[in-house]
Design a protein around this motif. Structure first.
Motif, PDB file in Angstrom:
ATOM      1  N   VAL A 231       0.857  -1.186   0.000  1.00  0.00           N
ATOM      2  CA  VAL A 231       0.000   0.000   0.000  1.00  0.00           C
ATOM      3  C   VAL A 231       0.896   1.240   0.000  1.00  0.00           C
ATOM      4  CG1 VAL A 231      -0.189   0.038   2.528  1.00  0.00           C
ATOM      5  CG2 VAL A 231      -1.984   1.094   1.135  1.00  0.00           C
ATOM      6  N   GLN A 232       0.404   2.303  -0.594  1.00  0.00           N
ATOM      7  CA  GLN A 232       1.161   3.555  -0.622  1.00  0.00           C
ATOM      8  C   GLN A 232       1.051   4.278   0.720  1.00  0.00           C
ATOM      9  OE1 GLN A 232      -0.156   5.890  -3.980  1.00  0.00           O
ATOM     10  NE2 GLN A 232       1.153   4.748  -5.387  1.00  0.00           N
ATOM     11  N   PRO A 233       2.036   5.090   1.053  1.00  0.00           N
ATOM     12  CA  PRO A 233       1.934   5.900   2.282  1.00  0.00           C
ATOM     13  C   PRO A 233       0.643   6.716   2.277  1.00  0.00           C
ATOM     14  CG  PRO A 233       4.150   6.008   1.403  1.00  0.00           C
ATOM     15  CD  PRO A 233       3.332   5.270   0.387  1.00  0.00           C
ATOM     16  N   GLY A 234       0.005   6.737   3.448  1.00  0.00           N
ATOM     17  CA  GLY A 234      -1.286   7.412   3.579  1.00  0.00           C
ATOM     18  C   GLY A 234      -2.477   6.520   3.301  1.00  0.00           C
ATOM     19  N   GLY A 235      -2.220   5.334   2.793  1.00  0.00           N
ATOM     20  CA  GLY A 235      -3.296   4.413   2.456  1.00  0.00           C
ATOM     21  C   GLY A 235      -3.804   3.623   3.652  1.00  0.00           C
ATOM     22  N   SER A 236      -4.724   2.713   3.347  1.00  0.00           N
ATOM     23  CA  SER A 236      -5.367   1.915   4.391  1.00  0.00           C
ATOM     24  C   SER A 236      -5.366   0.438   4.016  1.00  0.00           C
ATOM     25  CB  SER A 236      -6.818   2.363   4.589  1.00  0.00           C
ATOM     26  OG  SER A 236      -6.895   3.706   5.019  1.00  0.00           O
ATOM     27  N   LEU A 237      -5.400  -0.386   5.034  1.00  0.00           N
ATOM     28  CA  LEU A 237      -5.574  -1.831   4.876  1.00  0.00           C
ATOM     29  C   LEU A 237      -6.388  -2.330   6.061  1.00  0.00           C
ATOM     30  CD1 LEU A 237      -2.062  -3.298   3.903  1.00  0.00           C
ATOM     31  CD2 LEU A 237      -4.112  -3.260   2.453  1.00  0.00           C
ATOM     32  N   ARG A 238      -7.116  -3.411   5.840  1.00  0.00           N
ATOM     33  CA  ARG A 238      -7.792  -4.079   6.945  1.00  0.00           C
ATOM     34  C   ARG A 238      -7.309  -5.515   7.011  1.00  0.00           C
ATOM     35  NH1 ARG A 238     -14.087  -5.474   8.483  1.00  0.00           N
ATOM     36  NH2 ARG A 238     -13.827  -7.023   6.824  1.00  0.00           N
ATOM     37  N   LEU A 239      -6.729  -5.865   8.134  1.00  0.00           N
ATOM     38  CA  LEU A 239      -6.301  -7.238   8.377  1.00  0.00           C
ATOM     39  C   LEU A 239      -7.416  -8.000   9.081  1.00  0.00           C
ATOM     40  CD1 LEU A 239      -2.659  -6.650   9.668  1.00  0.00           C
ATOM     41  CD2 LEU A 239      -3.485  -6.801   7.311  1.00  0.00           C
ATOM     42  N   SER A 240      -7.506  -9.272   8.748  1.00  0.00           N
ATOM     43  CA  SER A 240      -8.456 -10.160   9.403  1.00  0.00           C
ATOM     44  C   SER A 240      -7.710 -11.345  10.001  1.00  0.00           C
ATOM     45  CB  SER A 240      -9.494 -10.680   8.411  1.00  0.00           C
ATOM     46  OG  SER A 240     -10.223  -9.631   7.827  1.00  0.00           O
ATOM     47  N   CYS A 241      -8.243 -11.877  11.060  1.00  0.00           N
ATOM     48  CA  CYS A 241      -7.675 -13.072  11.685  1.00  0.00           C
ATOM     49  C   CYS A 241      -8.835 -13.992  12.054  1.00  0.00           C
ATOM     50  CB  CYS A 241      -6.869 -12.708  12.914  1.00  0.00           C
ATOM     51  SG  CYS A 241      -6.303 -14.123  13.883  1.00  0.00           S
ATOM     52  N   ALA A 242      -8.934 -15.092  11.335  1.00  0.00           N
ATOM     53  CA  ALA A 242      -9.998 -16.062  11.577  1.00  0.00           C
ATOM     54  C   ALA A 242      -9.528 -17.091  12.594  1.00  0.00           C
ATOM     55  CB  ALA A 242     -10.380 -16.741  10.275  1.00  0.00           C
ATOM     56  N   ALA A 243     -10.304 -17.277  13.642  1.00  0.00           N
ATOM     57  CA  ALA A 243      -9.923 -18.161  14.741  1.00  0.00           C
ATOM     58  C   ALA A 243     -10.781 -19.414  14.758  1.00  0.00           C
ATOM     59  CB  ALA A 243     -10.057 -17.430  16.066  1.00  0.00           C
ATOM     60  N   SER A 244     -10.189 -20.512  15.196  1.00  0.00           N
ATOM     61  CA  SER A 244     -10.929 -21.756  15.362  1.00  0.00           C
ATOM     62  C   SER A 244     -10.247 -22.612  16.417  1.00  0.00           C
ATOM     63  CB  SER A 244     -11.017 -22.516  14.034  1.00  0.00           C
ATOM     64  OG  SER A 244      -9.736 -22.846  13.556  1.00  0.00           O
ATOM     65  N   GLY A 245     -11.018 -23.561  16.963  1.00  0.00           N
ATOM     66  CA  GLY A 245     -10.438 -24.511  17.904  1.00  0.00           C
ATOM     67  C   GLY A 245     -10.494 -24.101  19.362  1.00  0.00           C
ATOM     68  N   PHE A 246     -11.100 -22.943  19.647  1.00  0.00           N
ATOM     69  CA  PHE A 246     -11.262 -22.513  21.029  1.00  0.00           C
ATOM     70  C   PHE A 246     -12.479 -21.598  21.087  1.00  0.00           C
ATOM     71  CE2 PHE A 246      -9.559 -18.118  20.765  1.00  0.00           C
ATOM     72  CZ  PHE A 246      -8.954 -18.162  19.517  1.00  0.00           C
ATOM     73  N   ILE A 247     -12.895 -21.257  22.307  1.00  0.00           N
ATOM     74  CA  ILE A 247     -14.090 -20.417  22.462  1.00  0.00           C
ATOM     75  C   ILE A 247     -13.665 -18.965  22.290  1.00  0.00           C
ATOM     76  CG2 ILE A 247     -16.044 -19.826  23.917  1.00  0.00           C
ATOM     77  CD1 ILE A 247     -15.686 -22.529  25.307  1.00  0.00           C
ATOM     78  N   PHE A 248     -13.731 -18.507  21.062  1.00  0.00           N
ATOM     79  CA  PHE A 248     -13.221 -17.196  20.679  1.00  0.00           C
ATOM     80  C   PHE A 248     -13.856 -16.075  21.497  1.00  0.00           C
ATOM     81  CE2 PHE A 248     -11.422 -14.118  17.858  1.00  0.00           C
ATOM     82  CZ  PHE A 248     -12.389 -13.145  17.665  1.00  0.00           C
ATOM     83  N   SER A 249     -15.146 -16.154  21.709  1.00  0.00           N
ATOM     84  CA  SER A 249     -15.853 -15.050  22.357  1.00  0.00           C
ATOM     85  C   SER A 249     -15.395 -14.810  23.786  1.00  0.00           C
ATOM     86  CB  SER A 249     -17.359 -15.306  22.328  1.00  0.00           C
ATOM     87  OG  SER A 249     -17.672 -16.491  23.048  1.00  0.00           O
ATOM     88  N   ARG A 250     -14.763 -15.795  24.393  1.00  0.00           N
ATOM     89  CA  ARG A 250     -14.322 -15.673  25.781  1.00  0.00           C
ATOM     90  C   ARG A 250     -12.871 -15.227  25.906  1.00  0.00           C
ATOM     91  NH1 ARG A 250     -16.785 -21.168  28.623  1.00  0.00           N
ATOM     92  NH2 ARG A 250     -18.974 -20.818  28.069  1.00  0.00           N
ATOM     93  N   ASP A 251     -12.192 -15.048  24.783  1.00  0.00           N
ATOM     94  CA  ASP A 251     -10.761 -14.824  24.801  1.00  0.00           C
ATOM     95  C   ASP A 251     -10.416 -13.399  24.381  1.00  0.00           C
ATOM     96  OD1 ASP A 251      -7.888 -16.599  23.378  1.00  0.00           O
ATOM     97  OD2 ASP A 251      -8.099 -15.332  25.140  1.00  0.00           O
TER      98      ASP A 251
END
Length: 113
Positions: free
Chosen positions: A12-32
């Protein structure tokens, strides 16, 4: 088996934006609590942002006001919205599960013109 899979990195160029995602599995995500870190070449791991199970967030001074961490418990995913990116933001970005101590494989973010 706990798994964290990051996506969304890129060039990405300076001043730009990105959105990172992290998909979780194998544990109770909502509690962590979840976190985003980064590591630039020759530098130590840097904690960028954390989000509790209840949605409370904290940020490193280096990204405060530019990055936003969020989570969607319905799809077991944590996000990092990155705005006003700078060349010094170039690094490999990792998500981390605080409760399980698991790490994702990382996604490269390069900020350059």
């Amino acid at each position: 088996q706990v798994q964290l899979v990051e996506s969304g990195g890129g060039l990405v160029q300076p001043g730009g934006s990105l959105r990172l995602s992290c998909a979780a599995s194998g544990f109770i995500f909502s509690r962590d609590a979840m976190a985003w870190y980064r590591q630039a070449p020759g530098k130590q791991h840097e904690l960028l942002a954390t989000i509790s199970s209840g949605g409370i967030t904290n940020y490193a001074n280096s990204v405060k006001g530019r990055f936003t961490i969020s989570r969607d418990n319905a799809v077991n995913t944590v996000y990092l919205q990155m705005n006003s990116l700078k060349p010094e933001d170039t690094a490999v970005y990792y998500c981390h599960s605080v409760g399980t101590a698991a790490w994702g494989q990382g996604t490269q973010v390069t900020v350059s013109s």
